[in-house]
Design a protein around this motif. Structure first.
Motif, mmCIF file in Angstrom:
data_model
loop_
_atom_site.group_PDB
_atom_site.id
_atom_site.type_symbol
_atom_site.label_atom_id
_atom_site.label_comp_id
_atom_site.label_asym_id
_atom_site.label_seq_id
_atom_site.Cartn_x
_atom_site.Cartn_y
_atom_site.Cartn_z
ATOM 1 N N ASN A 9 0.833 -1.204 0.000
ATOM 2 C CA ASN A 9 0.000 0.000 0.000
ATOM 3 C C ASN A 9 0.869 1.255 0.000
ATOM 4 O OD1 ASN A 9 -1.077 2.294 1.901
ATOM 5 N ND2 ASN A 9 -2.910 1.338 1.080
ATOM 6 N N CYS A 10 0.430 2.296 -0.739
ATOM 7 C CA CYS A 10 1.182 3.549 -0.777
ATOM 8 C C CYS A 10 0.323 4.769 -0.463
ATOM 9 C CB CYS A 10 1.864 3.734 -2.131
ATOM 10 S SG CYS A 10 0.728 4.074 -3.499
ATOM 11 N N SER A 11 -0.930 4.552 -0.020
ATOM 12 C CA SER A 11 -1.777 5.693 0.313
ATOM 13 C C SER A 11 -2.970 5.228 1.130
ATOM 14 C CB SER A 11 -2.278 6.397 -0.956
ATOM 15 O OG SER A 11 -3.176 7.437 -0.629
ATOM 16 N N GLY A 12 -3.267 5.977 2.207
ATOM 17 C CA GLY A 12 -4.445 5.692 3.015
ATOM 18 C C GLY A 12 -5.552 6.705 2.824
ATOM 19 N N PHE A 13 -5.238 7.843 2.189
ATOM 20 C CA PHE A 13 -6.245 8.870 1.919
ATOM 21 C C PHE A 13 -5.663 9.857 0.919
ATOM 22 C CE2 PHE A 13 -3.635 10.578 5.280
ATOM 23 C CZ PHE A 13 -3.557 11.950 5.043
ATOM 24 N N TYR A 14 -6.520 10.674 0.330
ATOM 25 C CA TYR A 14 -6.092 11.701 -0.617
ATOM 26 C C TYR A 14 -5.343 12.783 0.161
ATOM 27 C CZ TYR A 14 -6.593 15.056 -4.528
ATOM 28 O OH TYR A 14 -6.368 15.939 -5.550
ATOM 29 N N GLY A 15 -4.034 12.856 -0.053
ATOM 30 C CA GLY A 15 -3.197 13.776 0.701
ATOM 31 C C GLY A 15 -2.172 13.074 1.567
ATOM 32 N N ASP A 16 -2.134 11.747 1.498
ATOM 33 C CA ASP A 16 -1.176 10.979 2.294
ATOM 34 C C ASP A 16 0.242 11.177 1.741
ATOM 35 O OD1 ASP A 16 -0.281 9.286 4.273
ATOM 36 O OD2 ASP A 16 -1.492 7.569 3.672
ATOM 37 N N ARG A 17 1.190 10.540 2.381
ATOM 38 C CA ARG A 17 2.628 10.710 2.109
ATOM 39 C C ARG A 17 2.958 10.454 0.637
ATOM 40 N NH1 ARG A 17 7.427 10.612 5.127
ATOM 41 N NH2 ARG A 17 9.157 9.372 4.316
ATOM 42 N N ILE A 18 3.400 11.491 -0.070
ATOM 43 C CA ILE A 18 3.725 11.368 -1.484
ATOM 44 C C ILE A 18 4.848 10.362 -1.710
ATOM 45 C CG2 ILE A 18 4.725 12.581 -3.469
ATOM 46 C CD1 ILE A 18 1.860 13.313 -3.101
ATOM 47 N N ALA A 19 5.852 10.366 -0.849
ATOM 48 C CA ALA A 19 7.031 9.512 -1.037
ATOM 49 C C ALA A 19 6.734 8.038 -0.809
ATOM 50 C CB ALA A 19 8.154 9.949 -0.100
ATOM 51 N N ALA A 20 5.530 7.692 -0.306
ATOM 52 C CA ALA A 20 5.247 6.303 0.048
ATOM 53 C C ALA A 20 5.312 5.372 -1.157
ATOM 54 C CB ALA A 20 3.884 6.206 0.724
ATOM 55 N N ALA A 21 4.883 5.834 -2.327
ATOM 56 C CA ALA A 21 4.925 4.969 -3.506
ATOM 57 C C ALA A 21 6.361 4.617 -3.866
ATOM 58 C CB ALA A 21 4.223 5.658 -4.679
ATOM 59 N N ARG A 22 7.219 5.632 -3.908
ATOM 60 C CA ARG A 22 8.626 5.369 -4.239
ATOM 61 C C ARG A 22 9.277 4.483 -3.184
ATOM 62 N NH1 ARG A 22 12.625 7.987 -2.240
ATOM 63 N NH2 ARG A 22 11.324 9.789 -1.692
ATOM 64 N N GLU A 23 8.993 4.750 -1.915
ATOM 65 C CA GLU A 23 9.569 3.943 -0.836
ATOM 66 C C GLU A 23 9.102 2.493 -0.911
ATOM 67 O OE1 GLU A 23 8.302 6.143 2.532
ATOM 68 O OE2 GLU A 23 9.776 7.744 2.276
ATOM 69 N N MET A 24 7.836 2.286 -1.269
ATOM 70 C CA MET A 24 7.319 0.926 -1.361
ATOM 71 C C MET A 24 7.932 0.185 -2.537
ATOM 72 S SD MET A 24 5.452 -1.491 -0.204
ATOM 73 C CE MET A 24 4.542 -0.662 1.094
ATOM 74 N N VAL A 25 8.050 0.857 -3.680
ATOM 75 C CA VAL A 25 8.575 0.209 -4.881
ATOM 76 C C VAL A 25 10.075 -0.058 -4.752
ATOM 77 C CG1 VAL A 25 9.043 0.564 -7.344
ATOM 78 C CG2 VAL A 25 6.783 1.101 -6.404
ATOM 79 N N GLU A 26 10.811 0.887 -4.200
ATOM 80 C CA GLU A 26 12.268 0.759 -4.139
ATOM 81 C C GLU A 26 12.756 0.073 -2.868
ATOM 82 O OE1 GLU A 26 13.822 4.665 -4.687
ATOM 83 O OE2 GLU A 26 13.071 4.836 -6.745
ATOM 84 N N GLY A 27 11.842 -0.201 -1.930
ATOM 85 C CA GLY A 27 12.252 -0.746 -0.639
ATOM 86 C C GLY A 27 12.603 -2.209 -0.631
ATOM 87 N N GLY A 28 12.319 -2.906 -1.708
ATOM 88 C CA GLY A 28 12.649 -4.326 -1.758
ATOM 89 C C GLY A 28 12.750 -4.803 -3.192
ATOM 90 N N THR A 29 13.593 -5.794 -3.416
ATOM 91 C CA THR A 29 13.749 -6.402 -4.736
ATOM 92 C C THR A 29 13.696 -7.913 -4.577
ATOM 93 O OG1 THR A 29 16.153 -6.364 -4.538
ATOM 94 C CG2 THR A 29 15.110 -4.496 -5.652
#
Length: 578
Positions: A9-29
């Protein structure tokens, strides 16, 4: 049988942490990477916000922050084969899909973007019950399920954007696609609903807004949650390594109890029986969810309606020191004399908020707030005419007069109404990049389950002497809004604590703990022994929804913590153990 699908998950509401998507995608391989990136952007209030945006720009009506996130991760997701699913389409999923294609072209990324539509009922209000009335709502959306998402992914889409699907559908759809589930795989679907419900609010599952703060030893910003959903519907909730927060039975329990009502949780794809769900701490930051039982969904779909309610304004006067009750009465008499009486407004809400202490050591600690809200269909009445009226008594009223803000203008507010619509009146359609339209079939349906009384054959409540202590010394809580109702989930960390809470917290005691504002409201109480939890629904506490509520805490986010702060008689053995 495929391995579990890893959905982040990268968002819990409209206005949540913008960086969460990048952190989720790049946080593991590799094995630590995700297969699907999902994000939840919608709530009842959000639909009203998007309706206002669309009224100004017909090409809008979707969550624009999602585009910002996709600019950061679309290329990486394409390279790694990560699918993207989000309900950021709001009132205009087709518009968001077009914007994503334009973004992908600009970035030089080749992705197939599909969207799901059919939830927007503004053009067909006749089958909604109760009837809509003569004035059309600004938004009217049926809650769709996950099968449109599954169909789009199965047809080759890399990105799927939707309008109003249930929050959990963002996990149900990808899990059903990944594992090849059918419409009647009720238990598997129910398990995916539970996993989706846990991760839908982002870091609330990983230590955010958690009642037992002492358990959060890693105080860095919490890593966003990942659900590993297996072929049988069981799941493991986790987060990326070396991120902050905590994933424990407690944090997952808290989120499971968030914004639910009776244990039979009605959805468009399946009824999920939350009183069958079991949690186990599998390892550090890994909680297994098992045992979910599902049954056929109802014949109707939930509908969220948002109406224009009128205009409102709020001003707060500060009262200091002595005679605060008398000062409050004097201020109100003067104000409404200046304004032509209370009856000149459609609605007046006055709240004296007491933060003061006698012989206070600081000026601030000697203050209370007199908060006055007025509502009316005429914006002129509640605009500067109201707030300037407050200022007219500044030099003529009580000693020490001052306000928390300068004079303010009016703002429009909305009214939320829950409704229902027959499934036959809603057509869910997937629109593929080439324009092909895939109509989604409805699952079999069944009767709405009646609430059952939980089995009370369990551990006896602790005996022995009691002591006066905060309820929160034994119980955790999480609270929130469901339209005009408030929900409070209360849970114990051990069997003895739950046995006591189940016996002690009857409706009458809950009403006392909730305070005067709940004195005349209907309160429902549901037991979930498998989670050592009691779920409480306070009907009507939030009036006609968050957009129109005059409560200081309009979404009831702090209601659970208030209840935890109340002093009650608790067995000493429980307080010592905590």
């Amino acid at each position: 049988m495929r391995r579990p699908v890893r959905i982040g998950n990268c968002s819990g509401f409209y206005g949540d942490r913008i960086a969460a998507a990048r952190e989720m995608v790049e946080g593991g391989t590799g094995a630590e990477g995700i297969d699907v990136l999902c994000g939840d952007y919608l709530a009842e209030l959000t639909m009203l916000i998007l309706a206002k945006a669309q009224s100004r720009d017909p090409a809008g009506g979707f969550a624009r922050t999602f585009l910002t996130q996709m600019e950061q991760v679309l290329g990486t997701c394409s390279d790694r084969g990560i699918k993207i699913v989000a309900n950021a389409g709001g009132l205009n999923p087709a518009g968001l899909a077009l914007a994503l294609r334009e973004l992908a072209e600009r970035l030089g990324v080749s992705v197939r973007v599909a969207h799901v539509e059919g939830d927007d009922l503004r053009a067909n209000l006749t089958e909604i019950t109760p009837p809509v009335g003569a004035v059309a709502p600004v938004s009217a959306n049926a809650y769709l399920g996950g099968w449109g998402i599954a169909e789009a992914l199965g047809a080759g889409a890399d990105v799927v954007v939707t309008g109003r699907v249930t929050d959990a559908s963002l996990v149900v759809g990808p899990a059903a696609w990944w594992h090849g589930w059918g419409h009647t795989d009720w238990d598997r679907l129910a398990g995916a609903v539970v996993a989706g419900h846990v991760i839908e609010c982002g870091p609330q599952a990983t230590g955010g807004n958690y009642a037992f703060l002492d358990e959060i030893t890693d105080r860095r910003y919490p890593g966003f949650p990942i659900a590993e959903v297996a072929a049988d519907g069981s799941s493991v909730i986790t987060k990326h390594a070396d991120t902050g927060g905590l994933v424990s039975v407690g944090t997952v329990t808290a989120q499971l109890l968030y914004e639910i009502a009776e244990p039979a949780y009605l959805g468009p794809d399946v009824v999920t029986h939350f009183d069958t769900v079991g949690l186990t701490q599998q390892a550090e930051h890994r909680v297994a969810i098992t045992g979910a039982v599902g049954s056929p969904p109802p014949e109707t779909l939930k509908v969220a309606l948002n109406d224009v309610g009128g205009y409102r304004n709020t001003m707060t006067m500060v009262l200091t020191g002595l005679d605060l009750e008398a000062k409050s009465e004097f201020a109100q008499e003067q104000l409404f004399d200046v304004l032509g009486g209370r009856d000149s407004f459609a609605e007046v809400d006055v709240r004296l908020l007491r933060f003061d202490a006698m012989d206070a050591p600081t000026n601030d600690q000697a203050c209370a707030h007199l908060r006055i809200t007025v509502k009316d269909s005429d914006p002129r009445k509640v605009g500067r005419a109201f707030s300037s009226g407050i200022m007219e008594i500044a030099l003529a009223g009580y000693a020490g007069f001052h306000t928390t803000t300068p004079p303010t203008s009016e703002s429009a507010f909305g009214v939320y109404r829950p409704a229902a619509v027959p499934r036959s009146s809603v057509t869910q359609v997937v629109v593929m990049p080439d324009g092909e339209r895939l109509r989604i079939a409805d699952p079999p349906t069944g009767p709405v389950p009646t609430p059952e009384v939980a089995d009370r054959a369990a551990i006896a409540s602790p005996a022995g002497p009691t002591c006066r202590a905060p309820l929160g010394s034994v119980l955790g809580a999480r609270s929130g809004d469901k339209g005009g109702d408030a929900n409070i989930g209360l849970w114990a960390r051990d069997d003895a604590g739950y046995a006591w809470a189940r016996e002690y917290l009857n409706v009458d005691r809950l009403r006392v703990l909730l305070g005067p504002e709940a004195a005349q409201l209907r309160i429902e109480r549901f037991e979930l022994p498998n989670l050592r939890a009691i779920n409480v629904v306070v009907h009507g506490l939030l009036g006609q929804g968050v957009a129109s509520s005059t409560r200081l805490d309009a979404q009831a986010k702090g209601l659970g913590e208030y209840v935890r702060s109340r002093m009650v008689d608790i067995p000493q053995s429980l307080v010592s153990a905590s």
